[in-house]
Design an enzyme around this catalytic site. Structure first.
Site, short mmCIF file in Angstrom:
data_model
loop_
_atom_site.label_atom_id
_atom_site.label_comp_id
_atom_site.label_asym_id
_atom_site.label_seq_id
_atom_site.Cartn_x
_atom_site.Cartn_y
_atom_site.Cartn_z
N ASP A 1 -3.59 5.21 -11.35
CA ASP A 1 -2.45 4.34 -11.61
C ASP A 1 -1.09 4.81 -10.87
OD1 ASP A 1 -0.18 2.72 -13.02
OD2 ASP A 1 -2.23 2.11 -14.59
N HIS B 1 4.49 2.13 -15.25
CA HIS B 1 3.22 1.51 -15.36
C HIS B 1 2.17 2.68 -15.79
CE1 HIS B 1 -0.46 -0.58 -13.92
NE2 HIS B 1 0.28 -1.52 -14.19
N SER C 1 -2.99 -5.40 -16.74
CA SER C 1 -2.74 -4.20 -16.69
C SER C 1 -2.80 -3.28 -18.12
CB SER C 1 -1.56 -3.65 -15.99
OG SER C 1 -1.69 -3.67 -14.71
#
Ligand SMILES: *[C@@H]1O[C@H](CO)[C@@H](O)[C@H](O)[C@H]1NC(C)=O
Ligand SMILES: *[C@@H]1O[C@H](CO)[C@@H](O)[C@H](O)[C@H]1NC(C)=O
Ligand SMILES: *[C@@H]1O[C@H](CO)[C@@H](O)[C@H](O)[C@H]1NC(C)=O
Ligand SMILES: *[C@@H]1O[C@H](CO)[C@@H](O)[C@H](O)[C@H]1NC(C)=O
Ligand SMILES: *[C@@H]1O[C@H](CO)[C@@H](O)[C@H](O)[C@H]1NC(C)=O
Ligand SMILES: *[C@@H]1O[C@H](CO)[C@@H](O)[C@H](O)[C@H]1NC(C)=O
Ligand SMILES: *[C@@H]1O[C@H](CO)[C@@H](O)[C@H](O)[C@H]1NC(C)=O
Ligand SMILES: *[C@@H]1O[C@H](CO)[C@@H](O)[C@H](O)[C@H]1NC(C)=O
Ligand SMILES: *[C@@H]1O[C@H](CO)[C@@H](O)[C@H](O)[C@H]1NC(C)=O
Ligand SMILES: *[C@@H]1O[C@H](CO)[C@@H](O)[C@H](O)[C@H]1NC(C)=O
Ligand SMILES: *[C@@H]1O[C@H](CO)[C@@H](O)[C@H](O)[C@H]1NC(C)=O
Length: 734
Positions: A140, A195, A519
């Site tokens: 990620d 994220h 996600s």
């Protein structure tokens, strides 16, 4: 919009903000990044790096070509990435050791309540000892190591099988929870975006009390397996995630000893497996017993065949709502109240303030831009202390930057709420129009925006409109996505240096944030897979995948547009998945036989598997729909009655002596025969095969019919979706 939020924006707002994909392949004069793939890594004594340099030297009389080497892969497979001219790339492809050469592409990154919603709550049975032996790798945007979610209080040393390292760059320390980090993009594994911390904490964050976004969604933030370990592989920076970095991360993550990998990123549309670094990396992972879970993609608003994660050895995840929904309200001067969506943490305590339309508050823009409040349209003097009305959500940046007190705008889809940097609400077109007509009909229009509240959504789970839909464009006979999990308005850990909202100039900083996307659903499935793994440490990737798919909660085909093309097998049910009864697993060589079945020649297969393989002669070749998958799907020609047979083999992992009966449920006009109707087992790991024949009347172009097959012994219900459709993909119906 500055670059630093591009990943996140693309992830969630890909359609919403009409972002157009950036760069394909980084360019340095006339050189582009190419990946040379040399195959699977032999077991030992491999001197790959010098081989890579030698090959580069041989490309050119130019002695410096080897300076263009970017990555060497040698731990889990063999290959390298280098900056090459087109001619050099062509020459390299002709070397006999080289399996394939392909240009690099740029990929994009696509809680609390959610785990309770999944039935994996504080009272669920767990084995903390087994759990602490599970390592979840997260590929990620990095991780924030100091986040409360990754604290290692009470953790013992890393499992013995761990062969990774903490190489997160300067000022980056791992601990007994976050046991490894590696960095490919930039020079620090620290998550500047939010994220990566969000996905990692959703999969395996520890329990953190009193987490919230400014008091919204307050509760205990936790991952699916709070006692498991995390390893972070940073492949994305503020410009995206490149093929060469993704492959490098897989090469390391497989060799480091991760049990499974959570990959919340992907291309914007599907591609052939030999061009897709995630499909290639995941192929090797599967061969080594490591399950790869990937987000399906956020292109659902583009319609059918938008799913980007399509390989059968990957578990591809759609995003759905939970029963917690964020709404807010505006009160107009005339007393009317409208309910809309946004995550608005602000309380405007003044009574009502003047309301002005973007068009009237703009000095320098054309009418079209002024109505939407595009950048630099609003006049700061005219918006001061006012709530501004803009025709499009993109106006949020401008309203905030111009210093408006609040914003009323329209949403593009009614199932997601986004964090906003100022008191702002999004309304349906109809409600928005009623606000503008109020504004037009009043001399001194006024309004008030209330802070968001949460309501219970009794229809949940419903697949989000942004979640990419099937059928599978590359292999129409493999249903994708595989499963659905929560991916709408999820609270989890965040980077304390990133803007929490869709506006990069938002100055607020938070430890926990609420975001949406496939996600976010992907790490829910990774966490659930890790949970299953704690009970069955030796189950193969295909076994765990089957257990999660066949035990999923059925979802309502009538409430979910696209039905199985939206939710696959249904909504994940981790607690049931530890005891699936029967599983559809694959055995060594099945993935290769599958590639043969879809017509890949030996060269293409070598591009994925990395070594010489010969496909069986055509008369013994299996059909792609006979790949031993937990769902049964096939493409048939439109306009003709059809009759197709599926062959499957199930393995008993439930009760040694057991008898399963087949039942079929369908709303469609299908004739379905299962032979045999009863499967009797005498021992564990015993295998039994059965055939399913589905016949039906001619289907129209681009249509589908579906049914459900359930094998039941009275305790275990082993559910498989059956989908027959006429969406031609890369491969046509025959
Ligand atoms: C926890 O989940 C189980 C199902 O796994 C459910 O039976 C139980 O009621 C839940 N407990 C709470 C407190 O929500
Ligand atoms: C928990 O897991 C450990 C290690 O896998 C195992 O030895 C132990 O028996 C398990 N405990 C229970 C109660 O299942
Ligand atoms: C290391 O990173 C942390 C978190 O960003 C920061 O607070 C600290 O000042 C940094 N230390 C050094 C020496 O850079
Ligand atoms: C929980 O967090 C809120 C703010 O987010 C704070 O006001 C409150 O004091 C905290 N409660 C506890 C018990 O820490
Ligand atoms: C809102 O009201 C509180 C008291 O209720 C006051 O302290 C605060 O200054 C007010 N804020 C604004 C922006 O008017
Ligand atoms: C903004 O509006 C004010 C008041 O109408 C006006 O005086 C000013 O010139 C405008 N500013 C710009 C940059 O147009
Ligand atoms: C309100 O007025 C604007 C122009 O000022 C116009 O574009 C819009 O259509 C009007 N809206 C309604 C609902 O009448
Ligand atoms: C070829 O690759 C497959 C998949 O990686 C592996 O299982 C097999 O052992 C390899 N065979 C040889 C001869 O290297
Ligand atoms: C692959 O097989 C071909 C023919 O069977 C052989 O010539 C070639 O050397 C093999 N390549 C590798 C890398 O084993
Ligand atoms: C399934 O069909 C195959 C041929 O397509 C046949 O060989 C096999 O015996 C059948 N299996 C069962 C259980 O009927
Ligand atoms: C399976 O079917 C047989 C008869 O066909 C019946 O006796 C048995 O009860 C059924 N078992 C289950 C679990 O439904």
């Amino acid at each position: 919009m500055s670059k630093s939020s591009f990943l996140l924006l693309l992830d969630i707002f890909v359609i919403l903000m009409l972002c157009i994909s950036l760069c394909h392949g980084a360019v340095d004069d006339d050189r582009k990044v190419y990946i040379a793939y040399l195959g699977s890594a032999p077991d030992r004594d491999y001197i790959a790096t010098s081989q890579h340099s030698t090959m580069l030297q041989a490309l050119s009389t130019h002695s410096s070509v080897e300076n263009y080497l970017i990555r060497s892969y040698k731990r889990s497979f063999n290959g390298f990435a280098a900056k090459l001219t087109n001619e050099e790339a062509k020459k390299l492809a002709s070397f006999k050791e080289v399996v394939s050469v392909f240009p690099s592409k740029v990929y994009h990154l696509h809680t609390t309540r959610s785990w309770d919603f999944l039935g994996l709550n504080q009272t669920t049975k767990r084995n903390a000892t087994a759990e602490s032996n599970v390592i979840v790798g997260v590929i990620d945007s990095g991780i924030w190591p100091e986040s409360d979610s990754f604290s290692d209080e009470g953790f013992g040393p890393p499992p013995k099988k761990w062969k990774g390292a903490c190489k997160g760059g300067q000022n980056f320390t791992c601990n007994k929870k976050l046991i490894g980090a590696r960095v490919y993009a930039t020079d620090s594994a620290r998550d500047m975006d939010g994220h990566g911390s969000h996905t990692a904490s959703t999969a395996a964050g520890i329990n953190v009390r009193n987490a919230s976004f400014y008091g919204l969604a307050e509760g205990i933030a936790r991952g699916g397996v709070p006692s498991a370990r995390i390893a972070a592989y940073k492949v994305c920076d503020d410009t995206g995630c490149t093929s060469e970095d993704i492959l490098a991360a897989f090469d390391d993550a497989i060799a480091d000893g991760n049990d499974l990998l959570s990959v919340s990123l992907g291309p914007e549309s599907s591609s052939e497996f030999y061009l897709d670094p995630i499909a290639i990396g995941a192929f090797h992972a599967a061969e080594k017993g490591v399950l790869v879970v990937q987000s399906a993609g956020n292109s659902g608003l583009a319609g059918f065949q938008s799913v980007a994660s399509v390989a059968p050895w990957i578990l591809s995840v759609a995003a759905s709502t939970t029963d917690r929904h964020f709404v807010d309200k505006i009160v107009l001067g005339n007393g009317k109240i409208q309910t809309g969506l946004s995550i608005n943490s602000f309380s405007l305590n003044r009574t009502k303030v003047p309301l002005v339309y973007g068009l009237q508050a703009s000095s320098d823009c054309d009418e079209f831009s002024a109505r939407l409040c595009l950048p630099n349209c609003l006049n700061k003097t005219l918006v001061k202390k006012k709530i501004i009305l803009c025709d499009d959500m993109q106006g949020v940046d401008e309203a905030y930057n111009a210093g408006a007190l609040g914003l009323i705008t329209k949403y593009r889809s009614n199932d997601v709420s986004f964090v906003v940097p100022l008191p702002a609400i999004t309304l349906s077109s109809k409600d928005y129009d009623s606000v503008t007509s109020y504004l037009n009909s009043t001399k001194q229009p006024k309004a008030k925006i209330l802070r968001s509240e949460t309501i219970t959504d009794k229809f949940a789970p419903i697949v989000a409109s942004f979640s990419s839909k099937g059928p599978n464009f590359i292999v129409p006979d493999i249903l994708k996505p595989d499963i659905s999990a929560p991916g709408v308005d999820i609270l989890a850990a965040y980077s304390p240096v990133a803007s929490p909202s869709i506006t990069t100039t938002d100055k607020r900083r938070v430890k926990y944030n609420i975001i949406s996307g496939t996600s976010m659903s992907c790490p829910h499935v990774a966490g659930a897979a890790a949970y299953v793994k704690t009970f069955h440490p030796h189950w193969s990737p295909s076994t765990i995948k089957s257990a999660l798919m066949t035990t999923a909660f059925p979802m309502d085909a009538l409430r979910n547009q696209g039905a199985e093309f939206a939710f696959g097998s249904g909504h994940i049910n981790p607690v049931k998945a530890i005891d699936p009864g029967l599983v559809y697993n694959t055995v060594k060589g099945d993935n290769i036989r599958f590639l043969c079945s879809i017509g890949y020649d030996e060269g293409s297969i070598k591009n994925i598997a990395g070594n010489n393989t010969s496909c069986p002669k055509t008369n013994t070749k299996m059909l792609p729909r006979d790949f031993n998958y937990p769902t049964l799907t096939t493409l048939v020609p439109a306009g003709k009655p059809f009759k197709v047979t599926f062959h499957r083999t199930v393995t008993n992992v439930g009760v040694a002596r057991s008898t399963y009966n087949a039942t079929i449920a369908t709303l469609s006009e299908l004739e379905i025969k299962v032979v045999p109707q009863v499967l009797s087992f005498k021992s564990l790991t015993e295998k039994k095969s059965y055939n399913v024949t589905v016949s039906g009347k001619a289907l129209g172009e681009q249509s589908m019919v579906s049914a459900t097959l359930i094998w039941s012994d009275g305790t275990h219900n082993v559910r498989s979706s059956i989908v027959i459709h006429t969406y031609e993909g890369v491969r046509r119906a025959v």
